[in-house]
Design a protein around this motif. Structure first.
Motif, PDB file in Angstrom:
ATOM      1  N   ASN A  92     -27.843  -8.341  31.090  1.00  0.00           N
ATOM      2  CA  ASN A  92     -28.755  -7.234  31.415  1.00  0.00           C
ATOM      3  C   ASN A  92     -28.710  -6.129  30.356  1.00  0.00           C
ATOM      4  O   ASN A  92     -28.933  -4.956  30.660  1.00  0.00           O
ATOM      5  CB  ASN A  92     -28.429  -6.664  32.805  1.00  0.00           C
ATOM      6  CG  ASN A  92     -27.042  -6.024  32.879  1.00  0.00           C
ATOM      7  OD1 ASN A  92     -26.140  -6.400  32.140  1.00  0.00           O
ATOM      8  ND2 ASN A  92     -26.868  -5.052  33.782  1.00  0.00           N
ATOM      9  N   TYR A  93     -28.455  -6.515  29.115  1.00  0.00           N
ATOM     10  CA  TYR A  93     -28.303  -5.507  28.063  1.00  0.00           C
ATOM     11  C   TYR A  93     -29.613  -4.765  27.795  1.00  0.00           C
ATOM     12  O   TYR A  93     -29.593  -3.591  27.400  1.00  0.00           O
ATOM     13  CB  TYR A  93     -27.760  -6.147  26.778  1.00  0.00           C
ATOM     14  CG  TYR A  93     -28.749  -6.959  25.983  1.00  0.00           C
ATOM     15  CD1 TYR A  93     -29.326  -6.452  24.826  1.00  0.00           C
ATOM     16  CD2 TYR A  93     -29.098  -8.251  26.367  1.00  0.00           C
ATOM     17  CE1 TYR A  93     -30.228  -7.195  24.081  1.00  0.00           C
ATOM     18  CE2 TYR A  93     -29.990  -9.004  25.639  1.00  0.00           C
ATOM     19  CZ  TYR A  93     -30.558  -8.482  24.499  1.00  0.00           C
ATOM     20  OH  TYR A  93     -31.453  -9.219  23.773  1.00  0.00           O
ATOM     21  N   LEU A  94     -30.756  -5.415  27.991  1.00  0.00           N
ATOM     22  CA  LEU A  94     -32.026  -4.732  27.746  1.00  0.00           C
ATOM     23  C   LEU A  94     -32.240  -3.622  28.760  1.00  0.00           C
ATOM     24  O   LEU A  94     -32.705  -2.514  28.406  1.00  0.00           O
ATOM     25  CB  LEU A  94     -33.180  -5.735  27.809  1.00  0.00           C
ATOM     26  CG  LEU A  94     -33.199  -6.798  26.700  1.00  0.00           C
ATOM     27  CD1 LEU A  94     -34.359  -7.758  26.907  1.00  0.00           C
ATOM     28  CD2 LEU A  94     -33.276  -6.147  25.322  1.00  0.00           C
ATOM     29  N   GLU A  95     -31.916  -3.868  30.027  1.00  0.00           N
ATOM     30  CA  GLU A  95     -32.062  -2.848  31.056  1.00  0.00           C
ATOM     31  C   GLU A  95     -31.067  -1.701  30.833  1.00  0.00           C
ATOM     32  O   GLU A  95     -31.418  -0.516  30.980  1.00  0.00           O
ATOM     33  CB  GLU A  95     -31.846  -3.483  32.438  1.00  0.00           C
ATOM     34  CG  GLU A  95     -32.943  -4.437  32.871  1.00  0.00           C
ATOM     35  CD  GLU A  95     -32.847  -5.832  32.244  1.00  0.00           C
ATOM     36  OE1 GLU A  95     -33.730  -6.657  32.497  1.00  0.00           O
ATOM     37  OE2 GLU A  95     -31.868  -6.096  31.501  1.00  0.00           O
ATOM     38  N   LEU A  96     -29.832  -2.048  30.475  1.00  0.00           N
ATOM     39  CA  LEU A  96     -28.830  -1.018  30.187  1.00  0.00           C
ATOM     40  C   LEU A  96     -29.215  -0.201  28.957  1.00  0.00           C
ATOM     41  O   LEU A  96     -29.013   1.021  28.918  1.00  0.00           O
ATOM     42  CB  LEU A  96     -27.461  -1.665  29.982  1.00  0.00           C
ATOM     43  CG  LEU A  96     -26.765  -2.215  31.227  1.00  0.00           C
ATOM     44  CD1 LEU A  96     -25.501  -2.980  30.828  1.00  0.00           C
ATOM     45  CD2 LEU A  96     -26.409  -1.091  32.190  1.00  0.00           C
ATOM     46  N   ARG A  97     -29.749  -0.865  27.962  1.00  0.00           N
ATOM     47  CA  ARG A  97     -30.172  -0.171  26.737  1.00  0.00           C
ATOM     48  C   ARG A  97     -31.225   0.891  27.053  1.00  0.00           C
ATOM     49  O   ARG A  97     -31.157   2.031  26.559  1.00  0.00           O
ATOM     50  CB  ARG A  97     -30.721  -1.201  25.740  1.00  0.00           C
ATOM     51  CG  ARG A  97     -31.233  -0.610  24.425  1.00  0.00           C
ATOM     52  CD  ARG A  97     -31.940  -1.686  23.621  1.00  0.00           C
ATOM     53  NE  ARG A  97     -32.537  -1.138  22.416  1.00  0.00           N
ATOM     54  CZ  ARG A  97     -32.106  -1.381  21.181  1.00  0.00           C
ATOM     55  NH1 ARG A  97     -31.075  -2.169  20.986  1.00  0.00           N
ATOM     56  NH2 ARG A  97     -32.725  -0.854  20.132  1.00  0.00           N
ATOM     57  N   GLN A  98     -32.189   0.521  27.890  1.00  0.00           N
ATOM     58  CA  GLN A  98     -33.241   1.456  28.271  1.00  0.00           C
ATOM     59  C   GLN A  98     -32.649   2.666  29.004  1.00  0.00           C
ATOM     60  O   GLN A  98     -33.030   3.818  28.748  1.00  0.00           O
ATOM     61  CB  GLN A  98     -34.264   0.745  29.153  1.00  0.00           C
ATOM     62  CG  GLN A  98     -35.483   1.581  29.474  1.00  0.00           C
ATOM     63  CD  GLN A  98     -36.526   0.781  30.248  1.00  0.00           C
ATOM     64  OE1 GLN A  98     -36.229  -0.251  30.842  1.00  0.00           O
ATOM     65  NE2 GLN A  98     -37.765   1.249  30.236  1.00  0.00           N
TER      66      GLN A  98
END
Length: 634
Positions: A92-98
């Motif tokens: 879920n790195y994309l969601e955390l990045r956002q």
């Protein structure tokens, strides 16, 4: 997916172990490598040159997300406070990045490593429960003068550590730690007994090496720089086996389907080709069909083990492969190939393993490597959360009896007798219901003694080992509690170690989409009858969840095979070789065993006067392990 290692010394000194670590972890990350040292200041590099300091971080990279140099490790925060070496994937790195960008963080790369580093800088150890993924990592905090070690919820990724005279070292694999002067090779007697008698390894913090420990799943460890001492690992997550779901069976199936598809969607995130291990069973078939459902245009490669004797799942795998339009690859190893590869397999695993089925998995990953695949999805963990093993039938019957539901228990017993996957349900139930004080007697009556004659009981007693069963006491929800024990102690930990070592030996990242906290907690919250139905159907709610996605013939399967090698047939083929192993010089160093009685037991098994089980393989495997790593038993 990578390999990591490091040292925290009591005072500055030589860090030249880095060269051994970089070489020993090469297979885990052949794409890139790096190191960081801390003395008065930090220093970084690729090719190791003699250096000294108080802290060392080492990394080998298998490039999966953001293949550019921006993903290089050890990675440092912009303010140089935090330095990270990381093994695993944060799905879920994309969601955390956002979320982190909204908090003011800026990113240079597209890697999950940089997201993890920013998450730690923002939330510290609290970030761990925000992660969806598999991970083992070390974070150096220069400001607070601490090093943190952390491991994922289920222990998918490994992390070992050892204390020696000069400090504490950690690594992704045990053999790397054994290269340190002062880290001994003495066997752990308690773990040795559990392995020889029950085939158990990998649970808790201990290993088969007395001086080497592992960080338990869902734990982190904190070390103070300058005076590193081993403190107690701290747990950050624990599954709660509570029956709190009050919806219908159909509602449960809908929830399971949605979460499973979400898991597979996240596990497909990759910048390199993704394949799947396909046995033809329900779990691997569901993963393959979900991959095709979510990515209709994906070039999907599957890898299947085919038994060279006895039961084979090849036809089931072909059925799924056709439905999912895959490029299928198959491997059919033989007994002779097992002997040829055994030394490397033992070296790869680092500790003994339970059966030759591990070799089938090893060959599947070799096949994937030959096909150029770097990421594989696998069904590991499904049996432990969905009651896929025969023993769970007895656990469900014991639950009904404990709760006084006599008519349901009788109906379940009758139904389970018609299910090939639920063998000897009533015998298994007796084991769960039997008071601990009567277990030794019961085992003697059925020929399953806690101390069989071939074990040197005197040696174990001298070492203070309690010769006892690992089975835990259960309350009223026997099945649910047995599933939890399988997840944390008796089954899953060793299977995840086999999976990690076999995949990484071939520089492949193996992903296990059944093992996320949300899916596991969802299933453990369901009524037991949703998991193992009143009619004796295993994985009932998951079968219903996969309706319309997985071929109906697969969902209606009643047998269970998996990557099962024809172990008894192989043993008979290899009889002269096995007998030679039981006469080897190494065996006489293993004082925990009685060589003459081992040979007598083997002769009885070969003559079919005694039943075959995995105990023979465990003897052979232990001998090979002791020889490979020069293990001490004195």
């Amino acid at each position: 997916m990578c390999g990591i290692a490091g040292i925290v010394l009591h005072k500055p000194g030589s860090l030249n172990w880095a060269a051994n670590a970089l070489q020993g972890l090469y297979h885990r990350g052949p794409d890139d490598h790096g190191w960081l040292t801390l003395d008065q200041a930090t220093d970084k590099g690729k090719d190791w040159s003699d250096a000294s300091g108080s802290v060392l971080l080492v990394h080998r990279r298998l490039s999966i997300l953001d293949l550019s140099a921006l993903g290089w490790q050890p990675m440092s925060s912009p303010d140089q406070r935090y330095h990270l070496v990381f093994n695993g994937e944060i799905y879920n790195y994309l969601e955390l990045r956002q979320e982190l960008q909204a908090l003011g963080h800026c990113f240079r790369s597209h890697s999950d490593t940089e997201v993890l580093l920013a998450a730690w800088a923002q939330w510290g150890v609290q970030c761990l429960t925000r992660l969806v993924g598999m991970f083992a990592f070390a974070v150096l905090d220069r400001q607070n003068q601490h090093l943190y070690l952390a491991r994922d919820y289920f222990g998918i990724k490994p992390l070992y550590y050892a204390q020696f005279d000069e400090g504490i070292a950690f690594a992704s694999e045990i053999p790397v730690l054994l290269e340190l002067p002062g880290v001994g090779r003495q066997v752990n007697p308690n773990r040795l007994y559990r392995y020889l008698r029950f085939g158990l390894t990998d649970d808790g913090s201990e290993t088969l090496f007395a001086q080497v420990q592992q960080l338990p799943p869902a734990h982190y460890l904190e070390l103070q720089l300058g005076s590193p001492q081993l403190s107690s690992p701290q747990r950050f997550w624990q599954p709660k086996p509570e029956p709190i779901f009050e919806g219908s069976f159909e509602e449960a199936a809908e929830n399971v389907r949605a979460q499973f598809l979400e898991n597979v969607r996240l596990h497909l995130r990759s910048d390199v080709p993704v394949g799947a291990a396909l046995s033809g069973g329900i779990d691997s078939s569901a993963i393959v069909m979900a991959m095709r459902h979510l990515e209709p245009g994906l070039e999907l490669h599957t890898f299947t083990y085919v038994a060279d004797h006895g039961v084979s799942e090849e036809s089931w795998a072909e059925l799924v492969g056709k439905a999912a339009r895959v490029k299928a690859h198959k491997v059919k190893p033989s007994a002779g190939e097992l002997v040829a590869d055994l030394d490397h397999l033992v070296q790869v695993q680092g500790e003994p393993f339970g059966s030759t089925s591990i070799y089938a998995q090893y060959r599947v990953f070799r096949l994937a490597q030959e096909a150029g695949i770097k990421v594989m999805l696998d069904g590991q963990g499904a049996d432990e959360i969905l009651a896929g093993y025969a023993v769970y039938g007895g656990a469900r019957l014991a639950s009904l009896l404990r709760q006084g539901r006599w008519s349901e228990a009788l109906a379940f017993l009758r139904a389970s007798r018609l299910e090939p996957a639920l063998k000897d349900t009533y015998k298994s139930a007796i084991g769960f219901l039997l008071p601990p004080s009567l277990e030794p007697l019961a085992r003697r009556l059925i020929g399953q003694e806690l101390a069989p004659g071939w074990l040197n009981v005197d040696w174990f007693q001298e070492k203070g080992v309690a010769l006892a069963s690992p089975r835990a006491l259960h309350g009223r929800e026997v099945l649910r509690e047995e599933l939890l024990q399988s997840l944390t102690e008796t089954s899953l930990p060793k299977l995840l170690r086999y999976e990690d070592r076999n995949s990484m030996a071939h520089s492949i990242e193996s992903r296990v989409p059944f093992l996320t906290p949300r899916l596991v907690e969802l299933i453990l919250s369901l009524p037991e009858s949703y998991i193992l139905s009143p009619s004796g159907q295993t994985k009932a709610v998951f079968r219903r969840a996969m309706q319309g996605l997985v071929p109906q013939a697969i969902l209606e399967r009643k047998d269970k095979v998996g990557f099962a090698t024809p172990e008894q047939h192989w043993l008979e083929q290899l009889a002269p070789w096995v007998e030679q192993q039981l006469k080897s010089e190494t065996l006489y160093r293993i004082r925990a065993l009685k060589p003459e009685l081992l040979r007598q037991e083997l002769a009885a098994v070969m003559a079919r006067r005694k039943p075959f089980d995995a105990r023979v393989w465990r003897w052979v495997n232990l001998i090979a392990w002791a020889r490979t790593f020069d293990v001490r038993f004195d």
